[in-house]
Motif scaffolding. Structure first.
Motif, PDB file in Angstrom:
ATOM      1  N   ARG A 145      -7.498   7.015  -6.107  1.00 18.88           N
ATOM      2  CA  ARG A 145      -6.412   7.209  -5.147  1.00 18.88           C
ATOM      3  C   ARG A 145      -5.987   5.849  -4.616  1.00 18.88           C
ATOM      4  NH1 ARG A 145      -4.962  11.886  -2.539  1.00 18.88           N
ATOM      5  NH2 ARG A 145      -3.587  11.560  -0.775  1.00 18.88           N
ATOM      6  N   VAL A 146      -4.772   5.467  -4.911  1.00 19.45           N
ATOM      7  CA  VAL A 146      -4.260   4.159  -4.519  1.00 19.45           C
ATOM      8  C   VAL A 146      -3.409   4.330  -3.266  1.00 19.45           C
ATOM      9  CG1 VAL A 146      -2.888   2.181  -5.265  1.00 19.45           C
ATOM     10  CG2 VAL A 146      -4.266   3.441  -6.915  1.00 19.45           C
ATOM     11  N   ARG A 147      -3.624   3.462  -2.288  1.00 19.76           N
ATOM     12  CA  ARG A 147      -2.847   3.533  -1.046  1.00 19.76           C
ATOM     13  C   ARG A 147      -1.404   3.131  -1.299  1.00 19.76           C
ATOM     14  NH1 ARG A 147      -4.849  -0.769   1.977  1.00 19.76           N
ATOM     15  NH2 ARG A 147      -5.501  -1.545  -0.044  1.00 19.76           N
ATOM     16  N   GLY A 148      -0.504   3.682  -0.497  1.00 18.05           N
ATOM     17  CA  GLY A 148       0.915   3.377  -0.651  1.00 18.05           C
ATOM     18  C   GLY A 148       1.246   1.933  -0.327  1.00 18.05           C
ATOM     19  N   VAL A 149       0.539   1.340   0.627  1.00 15.49           N
ATOM     20  CA  VAL A 149       0.826  -0.043   1.005  1.00 15.49           C
ATOM     21  C   VAL A 149       0.375  -1.018  -0.076  1.00 15.49           C
ATOM     22  CG1 VAL A 149       0.790   0.365   3.478  1.00 15.49           C
ATOM     23  CG2 VAL A 149      -1.315  -0.209   2.304  1.00 15.49           C
ATOM     24  N   ALA A 150      -0.491  -0.578  -0.990  1.00 17.42           N
ATOM     25  CA  ALA A 150      -0.945  -1.444  -2.074  1.00 17.42           C
ATOM     26  C   ALA A 150      -0.004  -1.377  -3.280  1.00 17.42           C
ATOM     27  CB  ALA A 150      -2.355  -1.049  -2.501  1.00 17.42           C
ATOM     28  N   MET A 151       1.029  -0.529  -3.223  1.00 20.71           N
ATOM     29  CA  MET A 151       1.948  -0.365  -4.350  1.00 20.71           C
ATOM     30  C   MET A 151       3.167  -1.266  -4.187  1.00 20.71           C
ATOM     31  SD  MET A 151       1.945   3.744  -4.795  1.00 20.71           S
ATOM     32  CE  MET A 151       0.435   4.658  -4.925  1.00 20.71           C
ATOM     33  N   ASN A 152       4.004  -1.241  -5.200  1.00 19.05           N
ATOM     34  CA  ASN A 152       5.272  -1.955  -5.153  1.00 19.05           C
ATOM     35  C   ASN A 152       6.314  -1.077  -4.460  1.00 19.05           C
ATOM     36  OD1 ASN A 152       4.436  -4.270  -6.554  1.00 19.05           O
ATOM     37  ND2 ASN A 152       4.593  -3.179  -8.492  1.00 19.05           N
ATOM     38  N   PRO A 153       7.388  -1.678  -3.946  1.00 18.86           N
ATOM     39  CA  PRO A 153       8.382  -0.867  -3.226  1.00 18.86           C
ATOM     40  C   PRO A 153       9.116   0.142  -4.107  1.00 18.86           C
ATOM     41  CG  PRO A 153       9.097  -3.132  -3.404  1.00 18.86           C
ATOM     42  CD  PRO A 153       7.685  -3.100  -3.860  1.00 18.86           C
ATOM     43  N   ASN A 204       4.939  -9.028   2.179  1.00 13.18           N
ATOM     44  CA  ASN A 204       3.987 -10.100   1.979  1.00 13.18           C
ATOM     45  C   ASN A 204       2.589  -9.767   2.480  1.00 13.18           C
ATOM     46  OD1 ASN A 204       5.815 -11.769   0.750  1.00 13.18           O
ATOM     47  ND2 ASN A 204       6.523 -12.670   2.670  1.00 13.18           N
ATOM     48  N   HIS A 205       2.469  -8.729   3.282  1.00  9.47           N
ATOM     49  CA  HIS A 205       1.170  -8.265   3.761  1.00  9.47           C
ATOM     50  C   HIS A 205       1.113  -6.765   3.560  1.00  9.47           C
ATOM     51  CE1 HIS A 205       0.732 -12.188   5.611  1.00  9.47           C
ATOM     52  NE2 HIS A 205       1.927 -12.028   6.144  1.00  9.47           N
ATOM     53  N   GLN A 206      -0.088  -6.226   3.502  1.00 11.70           N
ATOM     54  CA  GLN A 206      -0.209  -4.781   3.304  1.00 11.70           C
ATOM     55  C   GLN A 206      -0.037  -4.076   4.640  1.00 11.70           C
ATOM     56  OE1 GLN A 206      -3.623  -3.548   1.096  1.00 11.70           O
ATOM     57  NE2 GLN A 206      -3.017  -4.646  -0.728  1.00 11.70           N
ATOM     58  N   HIS A 207       1.206  -3.802   4.986  1.00 11.42           N
ATOM     59  CA  HIS A 207       1.535  -3.051   6.185  1.00 11.42           C
ATOM     60  C   HIS A 207       2.715  -2.150   5.849  1.00 11.42           C
ATOM     61  CE1 HIS A 207       4.564  -6.137   6.217  1.00 11.42           C
ATOM     62  NE2 HIS A 207       5.201  -5.527   7.192  1.00 11.42           N
ATOM     63  N   ILE A 208       2.864  -1.094   6.616  1.00 13.84           N
ATOM     64  CA  ILE A 208       3.931  -0.130   6.338  1.00 13.84           C
ATOM     65  C   ILE A 208       5.289  -0.740   6.664  1.00 13.84           C
ATOM     66  CG2 ILE A 208       4.842   2.125   6.974  1.00 13.84           C
ATOM     67  CD1 ILE A 208       2.008   3.049   7.403  1.00 13.84           C
TER      68      ILE A 208
END
Length: 91
Positions: A34-42, A51-55
């Protein structure tokens, strides 16, 4: 009652390796890893990119939002820290 249920304590044993989890979920459905959404591409997820993993915006989505926007807290009644809340009083 006589005997034990077959495979009764199977869930108690830790998996220890990612390969065992892979083979467990491979035969069931494609829900691992399960991959987090913030770790994906837009282009892959509304929370991706940056540039950072934030929503980068509010994580709540309205109920009548289109299907590609409905991620995070869908139609949340309330969010945030519970402040000034009265607990149960002992009488």
């Amino acid at each position: 009652m006589i005997g034990n249920v077959a495979g009764g304590n199977r869930c108690d044993k830790p998996m220890l390796k990612a390969g065992r989890a892979y083979h467990k979920y491979r035969v069931k459905r494609n829900c691992w890893p399960r991959v987090r959404g913030v770790a994906m591409n837009p282009v892959e997820h509304p929370h991706g990119g940056g540039n950072h993993q934030h929503i980068g915006h509010a994580s709540t989505a309205r109920r009548d939002a289109p299907a590609g926007k409905k991620v995070g807290l869908i139609a949340a009644r309330r969010t945030g820290l519970l402040r000034g809340r009265q607990g149960a009083k002992d009488e």
